[in-house]
Design an enzyme around this catalytic site. Structure first.
Site, PDB file in Angstrom:
ATOM      1  N   PHE A 177       0.872  -1.183   0.000  1.00 48.96           N
ATOM      2  CA  PHE A 177       0.000   0.000   0.000  1.00 48.96           C
ATOM      3  C   PHE A 177       0.904   1.227   0.000  1.00 48.96           C
ATOM      4  CE2 PHE A 177      -3.904   1.834   2.524  1.00 48.96           C
ATOM      5  CZ  PHE A 177      -4.133   2.703   1.464  1.00 48.96           C
ATOM      6  N   GLY A 234      -1.203 -10.614   2.407  1.00 42.99           N
ATOM      7  CA  GLY A 234      -0.517 -11.259   3.526  1.00 42.99           C
ATOM      8  C   GLY A 234       0.670 -10.469   4.025  1.00 42.99           C
ATOM      9  N   GLY A 272       4.061 -15.429   6.958  1.00 44.09           N
ATOM     10  CA  GLY A 272       4.993 -16.410   6.400  1.00 44.09           C
ATOM     11  C   GLY A 272       5.781 -17.116   7.491  1.00 44.09           C
ATOM     12  N   CYS A 293       8.755 -15.259   8.558  1.00 42.47           N
ATOM     13  CA  CYS A 293       8.541 -13.818   8.743  1.00 42.47           C
ATOM     14  C   CYS A 293       8.592 -13.431  10.208  1.00 42.47           C
ATOM     15  CB  CYS A 293       7.163 -13.411   8.250  1.00 42.47           C
ATOM     16  SG  CYS A 293       6.918 -13.728   6.534  1.00 42.47           S
ATOM     17  N   GLY A 350       1.721 -16.755   1.883  1.00 41.08           N
ATOM     18  CA  GLY A 350       2.377 -17.036   3.160  1.00 41.08           C
ATOM     19  C   GLY A 350       1.453 -17.670   4.177  1.00 41.08           C
ATOM     20  N   ARG A 398       7.779 -21.963   2.155  1.00 39.10           N
ATOM     21  CA  ARG A 398       8.250 -23.129   2.906  1.00 39.10           C
ATOM     22  C   ARG A 398       7.898 -24.437   2.206  1.00 39.10           C
ATOM     23  NH1 ARG A 398       6.573 -26.476   7.369  1.00 39.10           N
ATOM     24  NH2 ARG A 398       4.464 -25.943   6.793  1.00 39.10           N
ATOM     25  N   ARG A 432      13.328  -5.004  -0.988  1.00 34.30           N
ATOM     26  CA  ARG A 432      11.986  -5.465  -0.614  1.00 34.30           C
ATOM     27  C   ARG A 432      11.412  -4.644   0.543  1.00 34.30           C
ATOM     28  NH1 ARG A 432       9.099  -9.597   2.229  1.00 34.30           N
ATOM     29  NH2 ARG A 432       7.685 -10.610   0.781  1.00 34.30           N
ATOM     30  N   ASN A 488     -16.296 -32.700  -1.487  1.00 36.57           N
ATOM     31  CA  ASN A 488     -17.100 -32.729  -0.260  1.00 36.57           C
ATOM     32  C   ASN A 488     -17.961 -31.468  -0.137  1.00 36.57           C
ATOM     33  OD1 ASN A 488     -14.447 -34.223   1.703  1.00 36.57           O
ATOM     34  ND2 ASN A 488     -16.152 -35.204   0.669  1.00 36.57           N
ATOM     35  N   GLY A 523      -9.830 -31.992  16.683  1.00 35.46           N
ATOM     36  CA  GLY A 523      -9.610 -32.319  15.268  1.00 35.46           C
ATOM     37  C   GLY A 523      -8.412 -33.204  15.011  1.00 35.46           C
TER      38      GLY A 523
END
Ligand code: XMP
Length: 504
Positions: free
Chosen positions: A266, A312, A316, A319, A359, A382, A418, A460, A486
């Site tokens: 942004f 994102g 990561g 990160c 990420g 990754r 970056r 599903n 779970g």
């Protein structure tokens, strides 16, 4: 007054999908995972799509030419890392574009006047028994014939006999032309019971050989991602600092899509980069931008002309942006909000802008969740770093093999572009770590397994395409206790290697 979101932001592990109605027609291997990679107008076909919704991260430890080829063979796209010299990056793109799976440049070549003695010594040197006979004895000379071990008898053919007197001459050869695709070549090989098929250009010069023995490898990539000249599709990362030099070099090298790789999308820097690209290339260049985590950031990049928007910040695996700067948002919440903003933008303008969840993918089902939440495709670091094809070292630690994996914001990557916001061209603090990830073998095997899980989940949910998944998905937030429920619980696992986990 600061704006405060009252709701906490969530990540993928806090959501699950509820099943929808599965009919007999919901067959996993018939699910389409095709996704658009660039903006398009309602009713139009996107200029570029991927056949599977996986892209590899713009990272030194992830996306080089080898990985790009392996991923394109499966139907996805890599963005070759930009934190290297423009020349090196363009060379990597060139290597991907030149690579033709199954099309081999002939390395054992003869002149018609060479003798059988020469043939035998060449065979010993290269280990290959198929040799091309060309007018200049080179790999791209005019093709005059082929010699294989079936053309001479070691016990009878005199050693000084010339190749032209025992080769299979051109007039007796079946050959393919320049526009022959691999499936076409394989069909010819089977139909005529050939061991090899020479491919020649319109002037009769040899381009490649295709071998029957490679057939199994060659036919295995039904979703491979090719351009209209049958070359692998390849992406590349750029930054907001040297784009005036980098973009032309990458376009010239044949890159099919670019993405501005930055921790923060942004920004005026991104708008300037997009504007420059549009002024110089119009819509001929596909260029994504990011990363953003909310509707405002999305709208900014959409208006600035991004072809796709990456979502994102700080999620990561390597990160530490959130720890270092306190900037970021739970990945699921970010994707959900940006997808809503994209929908609004589409309704207002009739322009669809794909979004990429970048990420934080830990389990295969996270990919399906990201798609269900509105992402068109995901970007993974990754995940791909673990494979044979990634550029990093494989090391033996304890009883296992690991691959090195480091963030672009780590001191090791030295990717100051970056993170630069108009500073002194240095990384003043790290935003990523240097780490290991468990080695996982070949990309193909892993990607196919992941895709089979994604397709199965989609069935599903009653969905045969990503679009249908987004329309039909029912998602639920889960409590911390139900996350425990779970996994395997209240049992003693017999085999710790098969702990039921599908952790990537
Ligand atoms: P995964 O979770 O797939 O994430 O490993 C890959 C994504 O992480 C971003 N990235 C970084 N983010 N510091 C950060 O804050 C870094 O050093 C860094 N390196 C990469 C990037 O978006 C990538 O696609």
């Amino acid at each position: 007054m600061a704006f405060i979101y009252d709701e906490p932001s969530h990540t993928f592990s806090e959501y699950l999908l509820l099943p929808g109605y599965t009919s007999a027609e919901h067959i996993p291997n018939q699910v389409s995972l095709k996704a658009p990679l660039c903006r398009f107008k309602k009713g139009d076909t996107p200029r570029l799509s991927v056949n599977i919704p996986l892209t590899s991260a713009v990272m030194q430890a992830v996306s080089n030419d080898t990985l790009a080829i392996a991923l394109a063979q499966e139907g996805g796209i890599s963005f070759i890392f930009g934190s290297q010299s423009i020349e090196n990056q363009a060379d990597m793109v060139r290597r991907v574009k030149k690579h033709k799976a199954g099309f081999v440049t002939s390395d054992s070549n003869l002149r018609p006047e060479d003798t059988l003695a020469h043939v035998l010594s060449l065979r010993q040197k290269t280990g290959h028994s198929t040799m091309a006979v060309t007018d200049d004895g080179g790999p791209n000379g005019k093709l005059l014939g082929i010699v294989t071990s079936r053309d001479y008898r070691l016990s009878r053919t005199p050693r000084d006999m010339q190749v032209k007197d025992f080769m299979t001459p051109f007039k007796d050869l079946i050959v393919g032309r320049e526009d022959t695709t691999l499936p076409m070549a394989n069909d010819l090989i089977w139909k005529h019971k050939l061991n090899q098929l020479p491919i020649i250009d319109k002037d009769g010069h040899l381009l490649y050989l295709i071998f029957r023995k490679d057939y199994d490898t060659n036919k295995d990539n039904p979703l491979e991602l090719l351009d209209d000249r049958k070359r692998y599709i390849c992406g590349a990362g750029i930054n907001t600092r040297d784009y005036e030099d980098r973009i032309p070099a990458l376009v010239e090298a044949g890159a099919d899509a670019l993405v501005i790789d930055s921790s923060e999308g942004f920004s005026e820097w991104q708008a300037r980069t997009l504007q420059w690209a549009r002024e110089h290339y119009g819509n001929d260049v596909i260029i994504g931008a990011g990363n953003v985590v909310d509707a405002e950031g999305f709208r900014f990049l959409a208006d600035a002309g991004a072809d796709f928007v990456k979502v994102g910040i700080g999620g990561g695996s390597i990160c530490i942006t959130r720890e270092q700067k306190g900037i970021g948002r739970g990945q699921a919440t970010a994707v959900i909000e940006v997808a809503e903003a994209r929908q609004k933008y589409y309704e207002e303008t009739g322009i669809y802008i794909p979004i990429c969840s970048d990420g934080g993918i830990v389990y295969d089902y996270h990919i399906t969740l990201a798609l269900a939440m509105g992402a068109d495709f995901v970007m993974l670091g990754r995940y791909f770093a673990r494979f044979d094809e990634s550029p990093s070292n494989k090391v033996h630690i304890g009883n296992s093999y690991m691959k090195e994996y480091w963030g672009e914001g780590s001191a090791r990557a030295r990717n100051w572009q970056r993170y630069d916001m108009g500073g002194d061209g240095k990384l003043s603090f790290e935003e990523g770590v240097d780490s290991y990830v468990p080695y996982a073998g070949a990309l193909k095997d892993n990607v196919q397994l992941s895709l089979s899980k994604i397709r199965s989940t989609m069935c599903n949910c009653g969905a045969m395409s990503i679009q249908e998944l987004q329309d039909k998905a029912k998602l639920t937030l889960v409590s911390a206790t139900s996350i425990v429920e779970g996994g395997a619980h209240d049992v003693t696992l017999r085999n710790t290697d098969m702990d039921g986990s599908n952790h990537l």
